[in-house]
Design an enzyme around this catalytic site. Structure first.
Site, PDB file in Angstrom:
ATOM      1  N   GLU A  79       0.853  -1.193   0.000  1.00 50.18           N
ATOM      2  CA  GLU A  79       0.000   0.000   0.000  1.00 50.18           C
ATOM      3  C   GLU A  79       0.887   1.242   0.000  1.00 50.18           C
ATOM      4  OE1 GLU A  79      -2.136   0.531   3.842  1.00 50.18           O
ATOM      5  OE2 GLU A  79      -1.247  -1.387   4.369  1.00 50.18           O
ATOM      6  N   CYS A 111      -3.449  -3.429   4.455  1.00 52.15           N
ATOM      7  CA  CYS A 111      -2.523  -4.420   5.042  1.00 52.15           C
ATOM      8  C   CYS A 111      -2.909  -5.857   4.701  1.00 52.15           C
ATOM      9  CB  CYS A 111      -2.466  -4.244   6.556  1.00 52.15           C
ATOM     10  SG  CYS A 111      -1.922  -2.599   7.030  1.00 52.15           S
ATOM     11  N   HIS A 233      -2.521  -9.705  12.658  1.00 50.65           N
ATOM     12  CA  HIS A 233      -1.958  -8.515  12.013  1.00 50.65           C
ATOM     13  C   HIS A 233      -1.617  -7.537  13.139  1.00 50.65           C
ATOM     14  CE1 HIS A 233      -1.359  -4.999   9.696  1.00 50.65           C
ATOM     15  NE2 HIS A 233      -2.482  -4.415  10.088  1.00 50.65           N
TER      16      HIS A 233
HETATM   17  N1  COA Z   1       1.351   3.907  30.651  1.00 48.14           N
HETATM   18  C1  COA Z   1       0.734   2.841  30.096  1.00 48.14           C
HETATM   19  N2  COA Z   1      -0.273   2.946  29.191  1.00 48.14           N
HETATM   20  C2  COA Z   1      -0.639   4.182  28.809  1.00 48.14           C
HETATM   21  C3  COA Z   1      -0.051   5.345  29.360  1.00 48.14           C
HETATM   22  C4  COA Z   1       0.996   5.177  30.300  1.00 48.14           C
HETATM   23  N3  COA Z   1       1.631   6.216  30.854  1.00 48.14           N
HETATM   24  N4  COA Z   1      -0.626   6.428  28.792  1.00 48.14           N
HETATM   25  C5  COA Z   1      -1.584   5.971  27.919  1.00 48.14           C
HETATM   26  N5  COA Z   1      -1.582   4.613  27.943  1.00 48.14           N
HETATM   27  C6  COA Z   1      -2.425   3.704  27.161  1.00 48.14           C
HETATM   28  C7  COA Z   1      -3.873   4.126  27.038  1.00 48.14           C
HETATM   29  O1  COA Z   1      -4.614   3.771  28.181  1.00 48.14           O
HETATM   30  C8  COA Z   1      -4.292   3.387  25.784  1.00 48.14           C
HETATM   31  O2  COA Z   1      -4.531   2.046  26.094  1.00 48.14           O
HETATM   32  P1  COA Z   1      -5.838   1.282  25.538  1.00 48.14           P
HETATM   33  O3  COA Z   1      -5.736   1.315  24.051  1.00 48.14           O
HETATM   34  O4  COA Z   1      -5.735  -0.073  26.110  1.00 48.14           O
HETATM   35  O5  COA Z   1      -7.016   2.050  26.016  1.00 48.14           O
HETATM   36  C9  COA Z   1      -3.022   3.416  24.929  1.00 48.14           C
HETATM   37  O6  COA Z   1      -1.954   3.736  25.831  1.00 48.14           O
HETATM   38  C10 COA Z   1      -3.042   4.436  23.818  1.00 48.14           C
HETATM   39  O7  COA Z   1      -3.412   5.660  24.372  1.00 48.14           O
HETATM   40  P2  COA Z   1      -4.347   6.665  23.549  1.00 48.14           P
HETATM   41  O8  COA Z   1      -4.592   7.859  24.386  1.00 48.14           O
HETATM   42  O9  COA Z   1      -5.530   5.933  23.006  1.00 48.14           O
HETATM   43  O10 COA Z   1      -3.325   7.017  22.359  1.00 48.14           O
HETATM   44  P3  COA Z   1      -3.469   7.936  21.122  1.00 48.14           P
HETATM   45  O11 COA Z   1      -4.662   8.800  21.151  1.00 48.14           O
HETATM   46  O12 COA Z   1      -2.143   8.596  21.017  1.00 48.14           O
HETATM   47  O13 COA Z   1      -3.687   6.930  19.868  1.00 48.14           O
HETATM   48  C11 COA Z   1      -3.418   5.066  18.393  1.00 48.14           C
HETATM   49  C12 COA Z   1      -3.086   5.645  19.786  1.00 48.14           C
HETATM   50  C13 COA Z   1      -2.890   3.638  18.361  1.00 48.14           C
HETATM   51  C14 COA Z   1      -4.925   5.037  18.180  1.00 48.14           C
HETATM   52  C15 COA Z   1      -2.692   5.929  17.320  1.00 48.14           C
HETATM   53  O14 COA Z   1      -1.307   5.782  17.478  1.00 48.14           O
HETATM   54  C16 COA Z   1      -3.067   5.541  15.891  1.00 48.14           C
HETATM   55  O15 COA Z   1      -4.067   6.011  15.366  1.00 48.14           O
HETATM   56  N6  COA Z   1      -2.266   4.677  15.230  1.00 48.14           N
HETATM   57  C17 COA Z   1      -2.556   4.141  13.924  1.00 48.14           C
HETATM   58  C18 COA Z   1      -3.500   2.968  14.039  1.00 48.14           C
HETATM   59  C19 COA Z   1      -3.630   2.226  12.740  1.00 48.14           C
HETATM   60  O16 COA Z   1      -2.647   2.120  12.044  1.00 48.14           O
HETATM   61  N7  COA Z   1      -4.820   1.737  12.374  1.00 48.14           N
HETATM   62  C20 COA Z   1      -5.007   1.137  11.077  1.00 48.14           C
HETATM   63  C21 COA Z   1      -4.219  -0.081  10.835  1.00 48.14           C
HETATM   64  S1  COA Z   1      -5.025  -1.573  11.213  1.00 48.14           S
END
Ligand code: COA
Length: 387
Positions: A79, A111, A233
């Site tokens: 992709e 993917c 994945h």
């Molecule tokens: N210690 C441990 N865990 C922590 C933490 C800390 N200090 N601070 C935050 N976290 C955890 C949160 O609780 C959350 O856990 P959960 O998912 O179990 O609820 C996780 O870390 C992520 O935190 P969040 O606030 O949701 O992160 P974010 O808003 O920065 O977004 C993603 C994270 C993954 C959604 C973002 O990186 C993203 O969009 N990535 C791309 C995803 C993707 O590629 N999707 C398509 C392909 S299939």
């Protein structure tokens, strides 16, 4: 007749960023990246490694072990393609000096691309058992600097040889597929960076997992406890952990422990390479084969997901002596030789690689990166060179 995965080769570029450094630079708690997202390091591709060169380098990992004249099909799943018309397969075919009679093309469904290729290859080999198929997944995951998705980037390629009487995994006939036209992740033609609704994407992934896993078990009359391992994945390892928790919910203690242990083994490479889109599921499979505790005949489930969205659950059995076909030391060396980048260096390399070099500018590759590299554009044609 048994058909399946006979060889697995993987490649990742020779540079990485440590997630602790990235967390500090982005004013985040490192544990959010290490535990919350589940990523430790991510590979970074400089301007000399693209999906084609990485696909060639991944296939070179096993090419000297196979009979090239038997390869009848070459599928390239990506992709982050380098051309809107010509397939990556043709550059790869030429570098590997495969026979002109090989059928070569590229497939796309986020993917899911490598799995789509594998399913086509499986059918091809069942019809032509004397021939083999090379299926490559190769991608550079780019969400952009200082975005929420930045921590889920990475770069790399996995190449599979599909054959009859395979030496690593025998694929079982049948599958459960599920698709819906949604917008959880996409990349418009005018953008090198992906657009993503990460939380929605996670929800759809988990919904599709539940659907395909339950449907597959019902079709095949299987229980969760029948699986020695399930691989997922893994765009980031926390996503698979969430699915694995769903898989083991309400299961007995032994099944719980076994599927958690196998998940831990299967996430090792992905946590250190990052997101490689099409290749991620198969990088996780390789990680399981290298770090897990599998025996001949063990049933392994595989969950593939491509945003947009398309998912498929299928299974395979481990072949006696599979360890001899895997180059664990070589895979470890590939990671060990990577150079750690500072966040400033990573930002510069990332931004440079977003632009194609100008016509006629020759790119020079690092000594210790892959054998093949992208050497620049001449007369509007991409040039690939071997060192
Ligand atoms: N210690 C441990 N865990 C922590 C933490 C800390 N200090 N601070 C935050 N976290 C955890 C949160 O609780 C959350 O856990 P959960 O998912 O179990 O609820 C996780 O870390 C992520 O935190 P969040 O606030 O949701 O992160 P974010 O808003 O920065 O977004 C993603 C994270 C993954 C959604 C973002 O990186 C993203 O969009 N990535 C791309 C995803 C993707 O590629 N999707 C398509 C392909 S299939």
């Amino acid at each position: 007749m048994k058909v399946g995965i006979d060889q697995i080769g993987y490649f990742t570029p020779n540079k990485y960023v440590d997630m602790v450094d990235l967390a500090h630079a982005r004013n985040q708690d490192p544990n959010k990246f290490l535990i919350g997202i589940g990523q430790s390091k991510m590979s970074v591709a400089d301007a000399t490694q693209d999906t084609v060169s990485m696909g060639i380098n991944a296939t070179l990992r096993y090419l000297n072990k196979i009979n090239k004249s038997k390869v009848g099909l070459l599928i390239f799943g990506t992709e982050s393609s380098v051309d809107q018309s010509k397939s990556g397969s043709l550059f790869v075919k030429s570098a590997l000096k495969l026979d002109p009679s090989v059928r070569a093309f590229e497939v796309k469904e986020a993917c899911f691309g490598l799995t789509a290729g594998l399913m086509i290859a499986q059918d091809f080999v069942r019809l032509h058992p004397d021939q083999t198929a090379i299926v490559i997944g190769s991608d550079i995951a780019r969400y952009g600097l200082k975005t929420a998705g930045e921590v889920t980037q990475g770069a790399g390629s996995v190449s599979l040889l599909i054959s009859s009487n395979p030496r690593i995994l025998e694929l079982n006939e049948g599958h459960s597929a599920y698709s819906e036209d949604i917008n959880d992740f996409w990349r418009p033609n005018n953008s090198k960076l992906a657009k993503v609704d990460g939380k929605y994407s996670t929800q759809v992934y988990l919904d599709f997992f539940k659907h395909t896993f339950n449907d597959y078990k019902e079709q095949k009359n299987l229980e969760t406890r029948d699986f020695a391992a399930i691989v997922y994945h893994l765009p980031f390892t926390k996503m698979g952990l969430k699915a694995n928790r769903i898989a083991i919910e309400g299961e007995d203690e032994e099944t719980n422990a076994r599927l958690m242990d196998s998940f831990t083994a299967a996430k090792e490479l992905n946590a250190n390479v990052g997101n490689i889109y099409t290749g991620s599921l198969y990088l996780s499979l390789l990680s399981l084969l290298e770090n897990g505790d599998l025996k001949a005949g063990d049933l392994t489930g595989l969950f593939s997901y491509g945003s947009g969205a398309m998912a498929e659950f299928y299974s395979a059995n481990v072949v006696e002596g599979y360890e001899k076909q895997i180059d664990k030391a070589g895979d470890e060396a590939l990671l060990a030789k990577r150079k750690k980048l500072s966040v400033d260096e990573y930002e510069r390399i990332f931004s440079e690689a977003l632009e194609d070099p100008k016509n006629g500018v020759e790119l020079v590759s690092d000594e210790d990166s892959g054998k093949y590299y992208f050497a620049g554009i001449k007369d509007d044609i991409r040039q690939y060179q071997a060192k």
